[in-house]
Design an enzyme around this catalytic site. Structure first.
Site, short mmCIF file in Angstrom:
data_model
loop_
_atom_site.label_atom_id
_atom_site.label_comp_id
_atom_site.label_asym_id
_atom_site.label_seq_id
_atom_site.Cartn_x
_atom_site.Cartn_y
_atom_site.Cartn_z
N LYS A 46 -7.05 1.20 0.25
CA LYS A 46 -6.20 0.11 -0.24
C LYS A 46 -5.55 -0.63 0.92
CE LYS A 46 -1.87 1.12 -1.65
NZ LYS A 46 -0.90 0.31 -0.91
N ASN A 47 -5.02 0.13 1.88
CA ASN A 47 -4.26 -0.52 2.97
C ASN A 47 -5.15 -1.21 4.00
OD1 ASN A 47 -1.94 0.25 1.74
ND2 ASN A 47 -1.36 1.82 3.24
N ARG B 236 4.77 -5.39 -1.89
CA ARG B 236 5.34 -5.92 -0.66
C ARG B 236 4.28 -6.41 0.32
NH1 ARG B 236 9.71 -4.72 2.03
NH2 ARG B 236 8.23 -4.35 3.71
N CYS C 225 13.55 -1.87 -2.33
CA CYS C 225 12.33 -1.11 -2.55
C CYS C 225 12.73 0.34 -2.69
CB CYS C 225 11.40 -1.30 -1.37
SG CYS C 225 10.02 -0.18 -1.36
N ARG D 86 13.09 -1.47 4.18
CA ARG D 86 11.81 -2.07 4.54
C ARG D 86 11.87 -3.57 4.82
NH1 ARG D 86 7.00 0.49 1.00
NH2 ARG D 86 5.84 0.05 2.88
N PRO D 87 12.58 -3.96 5.88
CA PRO D 87 12.67 -5.39 6.19
C PRO D 87 11.37 -5.92 6.79
CG PRO D 87 13.76 -4.09 7.88
CD PRO D 87 13.27 -3.11 6.85
N VAL D 88 11.29 -7.24 6.94
CA VAL D 88 10.10 -7.85 7.58
C VAL D 88 10.52 -8.66 8.80
CG1 VAL D 88 8.63 -7.90 5.52
CG2 VAL D 88 10.20 -9.79 5.94
N ASP D 89 11.71 -8.33 9.35
CA ASP D 89 12.24 -9.09 10.48
C ASP D 89 11.28 -9.13 11.67
OD1 ASP D 89 12.90 -6.30 10.48
OD2 ASP D 89 14.14 -6.62 12.25
N ASP E 77 2.61 8.52 4.42
CA ASP E 77 2.01 8.39 3.09
C ASP E 77 1.41 9.71 2.58
OD1 ASP E 77 2.74 5.77 2.98
OD2 ASP E 77 0.75 4.93 3.30
N ILE F 127 9.88 7.69 9.32
CA ILE F 127 9.45 6.29 9.18
C ILE F 127 10.33 5.54 8.17
CG2 ILE F 127 7.51 4.73 8.69
CD1 ILE F 127 6.82 6.50 11.01
N ARG G 287 -1.35 1.78 -8.83
CA ARG G 287 -1.30 0.79 -7.74
C ARG G 287 -2.22 1.19 -6.60
NH1 ARG G 287 3.91 0.41 -5.05
NH2 ARG G 287 2.51 -0.68 -3.66
#
Ligand code: UD1
Length: 428
Positions: free
Chosen positions: A22-23, A93, A117, A122-125, A315, A337, A407
């Site tokens: 998936k990833n 996300r 979340c 879990r930022p995207v900065d 994961d 993480i 998912r």
């Protein structure tokens, strides 16, 4: 709402085919935005996140047709929208992966802020800072990230290569910058890049589309931007096997004292996980067919901490923790993480596990006699841990909210049943 009813304990044995990752499939799909030519992808897993990403791309005007359930041709010839709306980002996300390709090829993109979340902030900065360093202007307006490159005379709306040194390893951040850099003017150098196998898979796809990338598989990627990328040609890019799905079925073998071959799984992608299983007393065999795990006898406890690849994958942390509830002794499992990634613990305790949280460490004492009970899934991998525990538990476990599992796991109940598990999808 769908639930799983698992009746245990059972001993899993046989072989199971591992689906495409998936990833790896998610960034591969968004890479289609980088070119007007067709991109052929094979080995896509049949999971909800892939359907969501395909729908998102379709809403942007990317034409796609499936030649088989797991094969798709995408063509981003003309784009009607450069926006990933809240309704999509809220459930997935990874939709942020459209931002790099959109800004690189069309000079702008809008992606809803991910928001809260279940497994932490879990930022995207880091994605945004990197795109900014490449010349994008970033604004956050009404809950949306808007990134655009202004047109400067004849130069017009193109990102510029830059030195991007990530202060922290980020998988999708690396992927976003890698894709953007392929169409930027000049050279981009990414240091402290993620070396997850899925990043390498994306880099290989991009190279097949004409990108120039050096250092593939290492933490330093050097990308020479091109004016255009081509499609994949007639040869489809096949996404690599899902190491997390494979690890989950191998953990299922271990927790049930069984013997399972994960067909197509690649041992080298699962090294830290397989080392942990060996330390716990499992027999691990790697061959051209895949990876096989069997357990005959009691399990030993292990101490480990999650880390970016090639470290122990976050994961698979929940699944290993479930396994350790059956080991004789005390295991210490640290999550480095993500904050708040022990949501499975309270549910495992309801099944009879003995787990104490100390900061970012779960202290698991076993072996616990697990007993079936109603439990609720909270996120994708936490749900997998509950399924594993349920397989080893005596009696019936009803796992609610398995849409989380759908998912990311392709046909999980079918695969588990083929290994001898007693699991039904029910309304619950
Ligand atoms: C990806 C995977 C996910 C996996 C994770 C870690 C996909 C679609 N998802 O998620 O399954 O659990 O890698 O292996 O591939 N961070 C920041 N700022 C940023 C980006 C990240 O602070 O801009 C932090 C995160 O909060 C986290 C850490 O960096 O603490 C690693 O996150 P990251 O590698 O970015 O995870 P994802 O790419 O979202």
């Amino acid at each position: 709402m769908d639930a799983f009813l698992v009746t245990g304990p059972s001993r899993l044995s046989g072989s199971v085919s591992i689906s495409g990752a998936k990833n790896a499939a998610l960034p591969a799909l968004t890479a289609s935005l980088l070119t007007a030519e067709p991109v052929l992808l094979a080995g896509l897993p049949r999971v909800a996140d892939i359907a969501t990403m395909t729908r998102l791309l379709a809403s942007m005007g990317v034409v796609h047709h499936g030649d088989a359930p797991s094969t798709v041709t995408l063509r981003a010839h003309a784009i009607s929208s450069t926006e990933a709306p809240y309704e999509v980002v809220r459930t997935m996300r990874a939709a942020i992966l459209v931002l790099g390709p959109l800004v690189a090829r069309f000079g702008e993109g809008r992606v809803s802020l991910p928001g809260g979340c279940a497994i932490g902030v879990r930022p995207v900065d880091l994605h945004l800072k990197a795109l900014e360093a490449m010349g994008a202007r970033i604004a956050v307006e009404q809950g949306y990230i808007h990134a655009h490159v202004s047109r400067v005379g004849a130069l017009g709306g193109r990102l510029s290569g830059a030195d991007i040194a990530f202060p922290q390893v980020t998988v999708t951040g690396t992927e976003n910058v890698l894709m953007a850099a392929c169409l930027a003017r000049g050279t981009t150098r990414i240091t402290n890049a993620a070396v997850e196998p899925e990043v390498t898979d994306l880099a290989n796809l991009l190279v097949s589309m004409g990108a120039s990338i050096e250092g593939i598989g290492t933490a330093t990627l050097v990308i020479e931007g091109r004016e255009k990328l081509s499609g994949t040609g007639d040869r489809a890019h096949r996404v690599l096997p899902d190491r997390i799905e494979a690890g989950t079925y191998l953990a299922a073998a271990a927790i049930t004292g069984g013997d399972v071959l994960a067909k197509n799984a690649r041992g080298e992608d699962l090294r830290a996980f397989l080392d942990a299983l060996k330390a716990a007393g499992a027999t691990v065999t790697e061959s051209v067919e895949g990876v096989r795990v069997s357990v005959d006898g009691p399990l030993a406890p292990v101490d480990l901490a999650t880390a970016p690849h090639p470290g122990f994958p976050t994961d698979l942390q929940a699944q290993l923790l479930a396994l350790m509830t059956r080991a004789s002794g005390t295991s210490r499992i640290s999550e480095t993480i993500f904050e708040n990634r022990f949501l499975h613990v309270s549910e495992l305790v309801r099944l009879g596990a003995d787990v104490r949280i100390e900061g970012n460490t779960a202290v698991v004492t076993g072996p616990s006699r697990l007993q079936g009970a109603p439990v609720t899934a909270s996120d994708l991998r936490a749900s997998a841990a509950l399924v594993l525990a349920a397989l080893a538990a005596e009696g019936e476990t009803l796992i609610r909210r398995i849409y989380h599992l759908d998912r990311g796991y392709d046909a999980m109940e079918t695969k588990l049943k083929s290994l001898g598990a007693n699991v039904e999808r029910v309304n619950g």
